[in-house]
Scaffold this motif. Structure first.
Motif, PDB file in Angstrom:
ATOM      1  N   ASN A 737       3.694 -20.617  35.714  1.00 29.19           N
ATOM      2  CA  ASN A 737       4.566 -21.212  36.714  1.00 29.19           C
ATOM      3  C   ASN A 737       3.742 -21.781  37.854  1.00 29.19           C
ATOM      4  O   ASN A 737       2.681 -21.251  38.208  1.00 29.19           O
ATOM      5  CB  ASN A 737       5.552 -20.184  37.271  1.00 29.19           C
ATOM      6  CG  ASN A 737       6.595 -19.781  36.238  1.00 29.19           C
ATOM      7  OD1 ASN A 737       7.065 -20.614  35.477  1.00 29.19           O
ATOM      8  ND2 ASN A 737       6.942 -18.504  36.208  1.00 29.19           N
ATOM      9  N   ILE A 739       3.840 -22.965  41.923  1.00 26.42           N
ATOM     10  CA  ILE A 739       4.574 -22.801  43.176  1.00 26.42           C
ATOM     11  C   ILE A 739       3.961 -23.715  44.215  1.00 26.42           C
ATOM     12  O   ILE A 739       2.741 -23.848  44.323  1.00 26.42           O
ATOM     13  CB  ILE A 739       4.578 -21.323  43.648  1.00 26.42           C
ATOM     14  CG1 ILE A 739       5.547 -21.155  44.816  1.00 26.42           C
ATOM     15  CG2 ILE A 739       3.177 -20.843  43.980  1.00 26.42           C
ATOM     16  CD1 ILE A 739       5.854 -19.703  45.146  1.00 26.42           C
ATOM     17  N   MET A 749       9.273 -22.965  43.018  1.00 26.88           N
ATOM     18  CA  MET A 749       8.524 -22.534  41.836  1.00 26.88           C
ATOM     19  C   MET A 749       9.172 -23.124  40.589  1.00 26.88           C
ATOM     20  O   MET A 749      10.394 -23.071  40.449  1.00 26.88           O
ATOM     21  CB  MET A 749       8.502 -21.001  41.753  1.00 26.88           C
ATOM     22  CG  MET A 749       7.611 -20.452  40.634  1.00 26.88           C
ATOM     23  SD  MET A 749       7.404 -18.671  40.723  1.00 26.88           S
ATOM     24  CE  MET A 749       9.038 -18.136  40.208  1.00 26.88           C
ATOM     25  N   TRP A 750       8.387 -23.679  39.669  1.00 25.10           N
ATOM     26  CA  TRP A 750       8.904 -24.262  38.438  1.00 25.10           C
ATOM     27  C   TRP A 750       7.872 -24.116  37.325  1.00 25.10           C
ATOM     28  O   TRP A 750       6.666 -23.982  37.569  1.00 25.10           O
ATOM     29  CB  TRP A 750       9.286 -25.731  38.622  1.00 25.10           C
ATOM     30  CG  TRP A 750       8.348 -26.554  39.466  1.00 25.10           C
ATOM     31  CD1 TRP A 750       8.460 -26.793  40.799  1.00 25.10           C
ATOM     32  CD2 TRP A 750       7.152 -27.230  39.025  1.00 25.10           C
ATOM     33  NE1 TRP A 750       7.429 -27.580  41.235  1.00 25.10           N
ATOM     34  CE2 TRP A 750       6.607 -27.874  40.153  1.00 25.10           C
ATOM     35  CE3 TRP A 750       6.513 -27.368  37.807  1.00 25.10           C
ATOM     36  CZ2 TRP A 750       5.439 -28.614  40.112  1.00 25.10           C
ATOM     37  CZ3 TRP A 750       5.357 -28.114  37.733  1.00 25.10           C
ATOM     38  CH2 TRP A 750       4.830 -28.729  38.881  1.00 25.10           C
ATOM     39  N   PRO A 751       8.329 -24.106  36.055  1.00 21.53           N
ATOM     40  CA  PRO A 751       7.405 -23.944  34.920  1.00 21.53           C
ATOM     41  C   PRO A 751       6.488 -25.152  34.777  1.00 21.53           C
ATOM     42  O   PRO A 751       6.879 -26.288  35.044  1.00 21.53           O
ATOM     43  CB  PRO A 751       8.337 -23.813  33.711  1.00 21.53           C
ATOM     44  CG  PRO A 751       9.685 -23.539  34.264  1.00 21.53           C
ATOM     45  CD  PRO A 751       9.731 -24.171  35.625  1.00 21.53           C
ATOM     46  N   GLU A 754       7.377 -28.423  32.917  1.00 21.19           N
ATOM     47  CA  GLU A 754       8.227 -29.445  33.518  1.00 21.19           C
ATOM     48  C   GLU A 754       7.452 -30.761  33.686  1.00 21.19           C
ATOM     49  O   GLU A 754       8.033 -31.815  33.906  1.00 21.19           O
ATOM     50  CB  GLU A 754       8.727 -28.977  34.893  1.00 21.19           C
ATOM     51  CG  GLU A 754       9.732 -27.831  34.831  1.00 21.19           C
ATOM     52  CD  GLU A 754      11.169 -28.325  34.921  1.00 21.19           C
ATOM     53  OE1 GLU A 754      11.412 -29.279  35.665  1.00 21.19           O
ATOM     54  OE2 GLU A 754      12.026 -27.760  34.221  1.00 21.19           O
ATOM     55  N   SER A 803       8.186 -12.408  42.242  1.00 23.65           N
ATOM     56  CA  SER A 803       9.473 -12.152  41.577  1.00 23.65           C
ATOM     57  C   SER A 803      10.665 -12.484  42.471  1.00 23.65           C
ATOM     58  O   SER A 803      11.790 -12.658  41.981  1.00 23.65           O
ATOM     59  CB  SER A 803       9.549 -10.687  41.128  1.00 23.65           C
ATOM     60  OG  SER A 803       9.375  -9.815  42.233  1.00 23.65           O
ATOM     61  N   TYR A 805      11.009 -15.194  44.123  1.00 23.37           N
ATOM     62  CA  TYR A 805      11.222 -16.632  44.179  1.00 23.37           C
ATOM     63  C   TYR A 805      11.908 -17.085  42.881  1.00 23.37           C
ATOM     64  O   TYR A 805      11.382 -16.853  41.777  1.00 23.37           O
ATOM     65  CB  TYR A 805       9.900 -17.378  44.350  1.00 23.37           C
ATOM     66  CG  TYR A 805       9.255 -17.109  45.681  1.00 23.37           C
ATOM     67  CD1 TYR A 805       9.540 -17.904  46.782  1.00 23.37           C
ATOM     68  CD2 TYR A 805       8.372 -16.034  45.842  1.00 23.37           C
ATOM     69  CE1 TYR A 805       8.956 -17.649  48.020  1.00 23.37           C
ATOM     70  CE2 TYR A 805       7.802 -15.766  47.074  1.00 23.37           C
ATOM     71  CZ  TYR A 805       8.089 -16.580  48.164  1.00 23.37           C
ATOM     72  OH  TYR A 805       7.525 -16.312  49.380  1.00 23.37           O
ATOM     73  N   SER A 807      13.241 -19.504  39.888  1.00 24.44           N
ATOM     74  CA  SER A 807      12.667 -20.646  39.180  1.00 24.44           C
ATOM     75  C   SER A 807      13.623 -21.822  39.254  1.00 24.44           C
ATOM     76  O   SER A 807      14.812 -21.695  38.956  1.00 24.44           O
ATOM     77  CB  SER A 807      12.388 -20.279  37.715  1.00 24.44           C
ATOM     78  OG  SER A 807      11.820 -21.375  37.036  1.00 24.44           O
ATOM     79  N   HIS A 808      13.103 -22.975  39.692  1.00 20.77           N
ATOM     80  CA  HIS A 808      13.898 -24.188  39.795  1.00 20.77           C
ATOM     81  C   HIS A 808      13.294 -25.273  38.900  1.00 20.77           C
ATOM     82  O   HIS A 808      12.230 -25.099  38.318  1.00 20.77           O
ATOM     83  CB  HIS A 808      13.919 -24.703  41.245  1.00 20.77           C
ATOM     84  CG  HIS A 808      14.667 -23.809  42.187  1.00 20.77           C
ATOM     85  ND1 HIS A 808      14.097 -22.721  42.790  1.00 20.77           N
ATOM     86  CD2 HIS A 808      15.960 -23.856  42.636  1.00 20.77           C
ATOM     87  CE1 HIS A 808      14.976 -22.113  43.571  1.00 20.77           C
ATOM     88  NE2 HIS A 808      16.136 -22.787  43.500  1.00 20.77           N
ATOM     89  N   HIS A 809      13.998 -26.366  38.866  1.00 21.13           N
ATOM     90  CA  HIS A 809      13.395 -27.551  38.281  1.00 21.13           C
ATOM     91  C   HIS A 809      12.539 -28.214  39.353  1.00 21.13           C
ATOM     92  O   HIS A 809      12.816 -28.118  40.558  1.00 21.13           O
ATOM     93  CB  HIS A 809      14.472 -28.523  37.796  1.00 21.13           C
ATOM     94  CG  HIS A 809      15.248 -28.001  36.622  1.00 21.13           C
ATOM     95  ND1 HIS A 809      14.696 -27.810  35.380  1.00 21.13           N
ATOM     96  CD2 HIS A 809      16.554 -27.620  36.520  1.00 21.13           C
ATOM     97  CE1 HIS A 809      15.602 -27.335  34.554  1.00 21.13           C
ATOM     98  NE2 HIS A 809      16.748 -27.208  35.223  1.00 21.13           N
ATOM     99  N   ARG A 810      11.495 -28.897  38.910  1.00 21.86           N
ATOM    100  CA  ARG A 810      10.638 -29.581  39.871  1.00 21.86           C
ATOM    101  C   ARG A 810      11.435 -30.672  40.599  1.00 21.86           C
ATOM    102  O   ARG A 810      12.442 -31.167  40.098  1.00 21.86           O
ATOM    103  CB  ARG A 810       9.437 -30.209  39.166  1.00 21.86           C
ATOM    104  CG  ARG A 810       9.815 -31.268  38.157  1.00 21.86           C
ATOM    105  CD  ARG A 810       8.606 -31.991  37.602  1.00 21.86           C
ATOM    106  NE  ARG A 810       9.025 -32.993  36.610  1.00 21.86           N
ATOM    107  CZ  ARG A 810       9.469 -34.190  36.914  1.00 21.86           C
ATOM    108  NH1 ARG A 810       9.583 -34.557  38.191  1.00 21.86           N
ATOM    109  NH2 ARG A 810       9.828 -35.046  35.972  1.00 21.86           N
TER     110      ARG A 810
END
Length: 910
Positions: A737, A739, A749-751, A754, A803, A805, A807-810
């Motif tokens: 991830n 951030i 924060m996003w994978p 993305e 933990s 935060y 997870s969102h999309h960018r």
């Protein structure tokens, strides 16, 4: 001509001297005689004149004409009618070229280059032949060297006695020859460079191996030629029953060319020869399974096999030969380097002198002492090191600066039918095998001839014994030997040789036992004759004989390989001379960079005032701070999206208070371009990526492999929009991830998936949407079980578990990560940390604090944080870096930098 008068006729000018007149008269007579013949025209370059000429010019012209008419020269008679000087016309350039060519060919053929068949130069061949002829063989006592030298120069080699003696000495030295050909008795020099005793003191005889080079010499196996005064004959080449050119090598400098053939192991060379006898089309790679490389008499290590392959395939190659060294640990913690073998042809005494010189000049400060440990068991050189020295680094420096590592340029140049040629391994073996086939065939013919002559005589004996009474009666009734021979020849059909042998036969040969011996010998000879005829008619049988005899020689003289072959790269990199240690690297806002050992900074508790780390100019502050190994690659990413590459050891080392060196002196930065991110890495894996982030929130992912190259003026790392700046670059692996934090106090924060992988010259996609009055502070890789550490400009910070935060999309603005107040200032820096990490915080004024993360409160996202660093009123926090990861050593941190354990940090009390 300026003077058109004829001085001979007395019509003006001075009269010629008498000696010149005689020369002119003789030249005119020669020219007149030559006029009746076909006179050659002058060669291009001769000046042809017309009209009256001076007497002196006419004399020169007549002399030139006479020599043109008679190119071999004219005999000028003197006043007394006797013969005078031979005058021959010649161009100086052509004469010099011709004479020098004759001289150079003489040096090439008769002095400097070995013959491909026996591997010997003329002087070596003459020494061995003279000793053999004089009977100085292994089964006889040693003889004075002066006697051998006298025989050589008196009979075959009319040159200097010292030159011949020096050559003979080398043939006896076991550290010069892989298989010594002379058995020396006395002082024949040493590997330390000591010269041999005078020839009147030493004694020598042929070695047993030399007898194999001379074997079958008496069976008409090679051609002979007259010696220098034609009073004796000497062999043009020796039978050489093993490949001496490869076994003992050769080196020599001729005119315009040189040879340098390394020695090889006898058993391996014979195996390769037998392999080629079995299969003439064998490849070089297959030959190298039997003969993997040179085998020097002094041992050592050959680094890398490419040079060997080049030499064997093309006849030219470059080898790197190292000494054999071992590192020994002492009782007091000090180490020693023991040199047990040195490279071929290195003078050991000069090597010791060079080592001492380097120590005295402080070029090798790690060495405390050097001992000469040579004794009858070996030639050890013992190099004692100081307590803090790293043995491998010192050894690499020794390889770099001394003859513990040398180059050996292979030039496999030898004479083939009297012509110098650079030969591959296959060609060398081919010509040697052809020579051996000729030797075997000529020896067989000789032995066949001798066997047939003997059988012929024995057949006469058998005839005589079968008619002995009649033979005796004929002999007794004959008045003379001639009459008896004629009657025997007529009666029994014998040849002259048989008749002579019968007449000379002793009476004891008439016994029955002697008759059986004659019959048995005759039958044995007939079998040999049949075998010799088969050999002469079957080339395969000839090759089988060569193989068999080579294997016998191998069994008698083979020894284990001494030189080790290493697959390691041959060249020493500068990096090999640099001790690997962890360094703190700082880069200031104004562009000054330096490195210094990490132990320079002492550990402190939370809230400490810190210690002065950098003396900075006004308005300058440390912008980048990280820890990396001296052997890591440094990737400098600039605000303009370019990347530059250096090694950590290429950065200038400075003291704790020094400002450092301007980075523009190290990197070709453009005006207004500064360093925004630094990655330290030792390799460039294809399955890892670099994630880029810009101040406007753009992100891009590119494979590490794309940056495994360098250019003097940098590479494009990312394309930027106008007004945007590159602020952060991090390594990222699949499934992690990302951030991002903005100065407005928000984090997203996003994978990593993305963002798809892109090339170097791309712009990327939106990663975080920051407000217009804010900017993105940084980007980190959010690994599990870690915390996000943030700190404000005034030194207030906290850590919050990742933990917390979501997870969102960018592309979003994110969530609050700290409650913002005017007193604490804007967010200044962010970093992903572990509970056992230590961080270093740097202020704009250059004050640094090193503190453990566990001493910083772990708080939720919506809190204000605690005081982490006391910051002066006119100062502000500018940078944060990880000083150490946990209690144990790890492979790499988020920056790809080498990490440290606490035992490697010199702790100092506050």
């Amino acid at each position: 001509m300026a003077d058109n008068t004829d001085n001979r006729d007395g019509q003006g000018g001075e009269e010629l001297p008498d000696d010149l007149k005689r020369l002119v008269d003789a030249a005119e007579e020669d020219a007149a005689d030559a006029g009746e013949q076909d006179v050659e025209q002058p060669e291009p370059g001769h000046t042809v004149t017309s009209g009256p000429v001076s007497e002196e010019d006419k004399a020169r012209s007549l002399i030139d004409m006479s020599t043109v008419a008679n190119p071999h020269g004219s005999i000028i008679e003197d006043a007394n009618g006797g013969e005078g000087t031979t005058v021959r016309a010649a161009y100086l350039g052509k004469e010099m070229a011709s004479s020098f060519l004759e001289y150079s060919m003489s040096v090439i053929v008769s002095r400097a280059l070995p013959d491909v068949r026996d591997g010997l130069k003329p002087v070596h061949r003459r020494i061995l032949y003279a000793m053999n002829e004089s009977g100085y063989t292994p089964n006889r006592p040693h003889m004075k060297s002066a006697r051998t030298v006298g025989d050589v120069i008196g009979k075959y080699h009319p040159h200097g006695d010292f030159a011949v003696y020096d050559t003979m000495v080398r043939l006896a030295q076991p550290f010069s020859m892989r298989v010594p050909l002379i058995d020396g008795h006395g002082n024949f020099g040493s590997i330390d460079g000591d010269s041999a005793a005078a020839m009147r003191y030493t004694e020598a005889r042929l070695g047993k191996a030399a007898m194999e080079l001379l074997r079958d010499l008496d069976k008409e196996t090679v051609d002979f030629q007259p010696n220098y005064d034609e009073s004796l004959e000497e062999p043009t080449v020796l039978p050489a029953r093993f490949p001496s050119l490869l076994v003992n090598g050769s080196n020599g400098i001729a005119v315009g060319m040189a040879t340098n053939i390394p020695p090889h192991n006898l058993g391996e060379t014979i195996d390769a020869t037998c392999m080629m006898l079995d299969n003439p089309e064998v490849t070089t790679a297959e030959l190298m399974t039997a003969l993997p490389g040179p085998d020097f008499p002094t041992g050592g290590i050959i680094m890398g096999k490419k040079g060997i392959l080049d030499a064997y395939e093309t006849g030219r190659g470059s080898l790197t030969v190292r000494a054999k060294c071992k590192i020994e640990e002492g009782k007091n913690g000090k180490s020693s380097i023991v040199v047990t073998e040195i490279p071929y042809q290195v003078n050991r005494q000069r090597l010791l002198e060079k080592l001492g010189e380097l120590v005295r000049e402080k070029k090798l400060p790690e060495i405390s002492n050097i001992h000469d440990g040579a004794d009858r068991h070996g030639i050890d050189i013992i190099i004692e090191l100081k307590k803090d020295a790293i043995p491998q680094v010192v050894l690499n420096k020794l390889y770099k600066h001394t003859q513990l590592q040398v180059g050996f340029g292979v030039i496999m140049l030898a004479l083939v039918d009297g012509v110098p040629r650079v030969l591959s391994l296959k060609e060398t073996l081919h010509y040697y095998i052809a020579h051996q086939e000729d030797v075997i065939v000529r020896r067989t013919r000789y032995e066949l001839s001798k066997a047939e002559e003997r059988a012929h005589i024995l057949e006469g004996y058998v005839v005589a014994l079968d008619h002995i009474d009649e033979v005796i009666s004929i002999i007794r009734s004959s008045q003379t030997d001639k009459e008896a021979a004629a009657r025997l020849t007529e009666r029994f059909g014998l040849t002259d040789k048989q008749t002579t042998a019968i007449l000379e036969m002793r009476l004891r040969r008439l016994t029955g036992l002697e008759r059986e011996k004659i019959q048995s010998e005759l039958e044995e000879l007939r079998e040999k004759i049949a075998y010799y005829n088969r050999v002469l008619s079957d080339p395969q049988l000839v090759r089988d004989i060569i193989k068999e005899e080579l294997q016998e020689i191998k069994k008698k003289f083979d020894t284990p390989r001494r030189t080790q072959l290493s697959d390691a790269a041959k060249d020493l990199d500068v990096e090999d001379l640099i001790a690997e240690e962890s360094m703190v690297v700082t880069v200031t806002k104004a562009g000054y960079v330096k490195r210094l050992p990490v132990a320079t900074y002492r550990q402190q508790k939370r809230g400490g005032k810190g210690m002065q780390a950098v003396n900075l100019k006004d308005n300058d502050y440390v912008e980048h701070l990280f820890v990396a190994s001296t052997h890591s690659f440094m990737l400098f990413f600039s605000t303009k999206g370019k990347v530059y590459r250096l090694k950590v050891y290429e950065l200038p080392e400075a003291s704790r208070h020094a400002r450092g060196t301007a980075i523009v002196n190290l990197l070709p930065l453009e005006k207004g371009e500064t360093i925004s991110a630094v990655i330290a890495t030792k390799d460039f894996p294809t399955d890892e990526y670099l994630m880029f982030a810009t101040e406007h929130g753009m992100v891009k992912k590119t494979s590490m492999e794309q940056y495994d190259r360098t250019r003097r003026d940098g590479l494009i790392a990312i394309n930027l929009k106008d007004g945007d700046r590159l602020i952060s670059v991090r390594r990222v692996a699949q499934g992690e991830n990302v951030i991002m934090v903005s100065s407005a106090g928000k984090a997203i924060m996003w994978p990593e998936d993305e963002v798809r992988a892109m090339g170097r010259g791309t712009m990327g996609v939106r990663g975080m949407n920051a407000p217009a009055d804010a900017k993105v502070l940084g980007m980190e890789i959010a690994r599990p079980e870690t915390d996000l550490f943030v700190i404000t400009e005034k030194g207030y910070g906290k850590r919050t578990p990742i933990s917390e935060y979501p997870s969102h999309h960018r592309g979003g603005q994110g969530v609050f990560t700290i409650t913002m107040t005017e007193k604490k200032g804007l967010l200044a820096a962010m970093k992903i940390v572990g509970a056992d990490d230590e961080i270093m915080i740097m202020s704009e004024e250059g004050v640094v604090v090193r503190t453990p993360v566990e001493g910083i409160s772990e708080l939720g996202r919506s809190t204000q944080g605690v005081r982490v660093m006391n910051v002066a009123e006119d100062d502000r926090v500018t940078a944060v870096a990880i000083a150490a990861h946990g209690k144990k050593k790890r492979a790499a941190n988020a920056d790809g930098a080498e990490e440290l354990d606490e035992s490697s940090i010199d702790e100092m009390e506050e």
